[in-house]
Motif scaffolding. Sequence first.
Motif, short mmCIF file in Angstrom:
data_model
loop_
_atom_site.label_atom_id
_atom_site.label_comp_id
_atom_site.label_asym_id
_atom_site.label_seq_id
_atom_site.Cartn_x
_atom_site.Cartn_y
_atom_site.Cartn_z
N VAL A 9 5.18 72.74 43.69
CA VAL A 9 4.89 71.99 44.87
C VAL A 9 3.60 72.45 46.00
CG1 VAL A 9 5.58 70.42 46.97
CG2 VAL A 9 6.88 70.46 44.92
N ALA A 10 3.98 73.56 46.49
CA ALA A 10 3.01 74.56 47.11
C ALA A 10 1.59 74.38 46.25
CB ALA A 10 3.39 75.86 47.45
N ASN A 11 1.70 74.45 45.05
CA ASN A 11 0.43 74.81 44.16
C ASN A 11 -0.50 73.41 44.13
OD1 ASN A 11 0.75 77.53 43.86
ND2 ASN A 11 1.44 77.14 41.61
N ILE A 12 0.30 72.38 43.90
CA ILE A 12 -0.41 71.08 43.86
C ILE A 12 -0.89 70.59 45.18
CG2 ILE A 12 1.40 69.55 44.62
CD1 ILE A 12 -1.23 69.22 41.76
N GLN A 13 -0.25 71.05 46.22
CA GLN A 13 -0.81 70.60 47.61
C GLN A 13 -2.23 71.19 47.83
OE1 GLN A 13 2.45 71.70 50.12
NE2 GLN A 13 3.41 69.69 50.02
N SER A 14 -2.43 72.76 47.43
CA SER A 14 -3.67 73.31 47.65
C SER A 14 -4.68 73.14 46.42
CB SER A 14 -3.37 74.50 47.86
OG SER A 14 -2.83 75.21 46.63
N LEU A 15 -4.35 72.24 45.38
CA LEU A 15 -5.30 72.21 44.31
C LEU A 15 -6.47 71.41 44.68
CD1 LEU A 15 -4.87 72.69 41.25
CD2 LEU A 15 -4.37 70.30 40.92
N ASP A 16 -7.50 72.01 44.35
CA ASP A 16 -8.87 71.55 44.58
C ASP A 16 -9.37 70.55 43.44
OD1 ASP A 16 -11.59 70.95 45.08
OD2 ASP A 16 -12.20 73.16 45.33
N PRO A 17 -9.75 69.61 43.41
CA PRO A 17 -10.15 68.76 42.14
C PRO A 17 -11.34 68.93 41.86
CG PRO A 17 -10.05 67.44 44.25
CD PRO A 17 -9.48 68.63 44.46
N SER A 18 -12.24 69.46 42.58
CA SER A 18 -13.68 69.90 42.16
C SER A 18 -13.96 71.20 41.85
CB SER A 18 -14.59 69.71 43.55
OG SER A 18 -14.42 70.82 44.56
N ALA A 19 -12.52 72.03 41.46
CA ALA A 19 -12.62 73.45 41.00
C ALA A 19 -12.91 73.36 39.76
CB ALA A 19 -11.47 74.03 41.28
N SER A 20 -12.45 72.54 38.81
CA SER A 20 -12.68 72.48 37.47
C SER A 20 -12.14 71.11 36.88
CB SER A 20 -11.99 73.63 36.66
OG SER A 20 -10.51 73.49 36.81
N PRO A 21 -12.69 70.94 35.53
CA PRO A 21 -11.86 69.63 34.98
C PRO A 21 -10.55 69.69 34.94
CG PRO A 21 -14.14 70.41 33.63
CD PRO A 21 -13.66 71.43 34.66
N LEU A 22 -9.87 70.81 34.76
CA LEU A 22 -8.47 71.01 34.38
C LEU A 22 -7.73 70.57 35.82
CD1 LEU A 22 -6.01 71.71 32.66
CD2 LEU A 22 -6.44 73.85 33.26
N ASP A 23 -8.49 71.19 36.98
CA ASP A 23 -7.82 71.03 38.30
C ASP A 23 -8.05 69.44 38.48
OD1 ASP A 23 -7.44 73.66 39.99
OD2 ASP A 23 -8.81 74.05 38.44
N TYR A 24 -9.21 68.97 38.30
CA TYR A 24 -9.23 67.55 38.49
C TYR A 24 -8.27 66.45 37.75
CZ TYR A 24 -11.25 62.74 39.01
OH TYR A 24 -11.08 61.29 39.05
N LEU A 76 -10.53 69.96 27.81
CA LEU A 76 -10.60 70.73 26.35
C LEU A 76 -11.89 71.65 26.35
CD1 LEU A 76 -8.62 68.79 24.03
CD2 LEU A 76 -7.52 70.65 25.51
N ARG A 77 -12.91 70.94 26.53
CA ARG A 77 -14.17 72.02 26.46
C ARG A 77 -14.34 72.73 27.28
NH1 ARG A 77 -19.07 69.78 24.65
NH2 ARG A 77 -17.54 68.57 23.38
N SER A 78 -13.97 72.74 28.53
CA SER A 78 -13.80 73.66 29.53
C SER A 78 -12.97 74.90 29.06
CB SER A 78 -13.25 73.11 30.98
OG SER A 78 -12.10 72.92 30.99
N GLN A 79 -12.14 74.86 28.08
CA GLN A 79 -11.19 75.85 27.86
C GLN A 79 -11.68 76.60 26.89
OE1 GLN A 79 -8.13 76.01 29.51
NE2 GLN A 79 -9.30 74.38 30.47
N LEU A 80 -12.98 76.52 26.52
CA LEU A 80 -13.94 77.45 25.59
C LEU A 80 -14.34 78.70 26.35
CD1 LEU A 80 -15.80 74.71 23.82
CD2 LEU A 80 -14.18 76.15 22.73
N PRO A 81 -14.67 79.53 25.74
CA PRO A 81 -15.16 80.90 26.61
C PRO A 81 -16.36 80.35 27.24
CG PRO A 81 -14.40 81.50 24.24
CD PRO A 81 -14.18 80.07 24.24
N SER A 82 -16.71 80.82 28.27
CA SER A 82 -17.94 80.44 29.03
C SER A 82 -19.25 80.69 28.07
CB SER A 82 -17.91 81.23 30.49
OG SER A 82 -17.95 82.72 30.30
N TRP A 83 -19.21 81.75 27.67
CA TRP A 83 -20.57 82.03 26.77
C TRP A 83 -20.59 80.99 25.40
CZ3 TRP A 83 -19.55 83.07 21.62
CH2 TRP A 83 -18.32 83.75 21.17
N PHE A 84 -19.56 80.49 25.05
CA PHE A 84 -19.58 79.49 24.17
C PHE A 84 -19.91 78.12 24.55
CE2 PHE A 84 -17.63 76.89 20.54
CZ PHE A 84 -18.39 77.67 19.32
#
Length: 289
Positions: free
Chosen positions: A8-23, A89-97
């Motif tokens: 609950v504490a984590n979801i309250q501070s979740l930034d939807p713009s941080a990453s596709p997973l966060d959104y 899922l695309r965002s889970q790839l290594p950043s260089w890939f």
Amino acid sequence: MEAGGTAVANIQSLDPSASPLDYYGWELRRQREAHGLKQGQLGDIIFCTGSLIGQIETTKKVPTRDFSERVDAALGTDGLFSRLIGLVLRSQLPSWFQPFADMEAKAAYLSSYQAQVVYGLLQTEEYARTVLATGLPDDLDRLVAARMERQRILERERPPLCWVVLDEAVLHRPIGGPDVMRRQLAHLLRFTGHRWMHVQVLPNAAGQHSSLDGAYTVMRFDDDPDILYTEDLISGHMTANPDTIREASLRYARLQAAALSLDDSAVLIARVMEERYGDQFRPEERTVA
């Protein structure tokens, strides 16, 4: 608090713009609460635990495509999560890939030479899991899911035209053991006669050839310059340098000339599968697109 106080504490501070997973997690919580559902209640509807809902809402777990489709059906979100999952899922790839995966998804034509392993778009899930595990990743499941997501470009109404040359050594390298290899080679054979995907094998008998330096992929686009992709031990590299592209294309043409024909390649793959991995491919299993 079905997922625990920390969630609950984590979801309250979740930034939807941080990453596709966060959104995705933020939007899942917003849609769930808009429907007046607790995590456990939504879990009951889509046949999973409330704990899993909480873990996805707090980005502790990466959702699957099946999960996303069930959420869309349960909440009537008009395919929202089914569309988001590709980005997640695309965002889970290594950043260089990721740049290569983005270009691969946009390409009209792919030509790839692979000297060590089966090309990623042709890997079975269990083969991919074994290959990816060699890098000792922190979250193997995420990488496997991302690799399988890449393959969805082959399911499009008009997928890219793919031409893959595999070194014969790829067929003999027992990645994952005989059962995994048998199923992987059977998967390759399913592309025999395919409209968009063509697989050739460069036989050991070819000896020295134009691409002994290693694997590479040339990507061609309808409205953009061609791109060459190569990898080293640490990362991947892309270039659109015309001279480099010209040299790579020439080498690839020589590879194709030295490789077995499409039909003879299928015969070799079937023979290796039967003799080395203990199963005989049955022609009626082929699927032609």
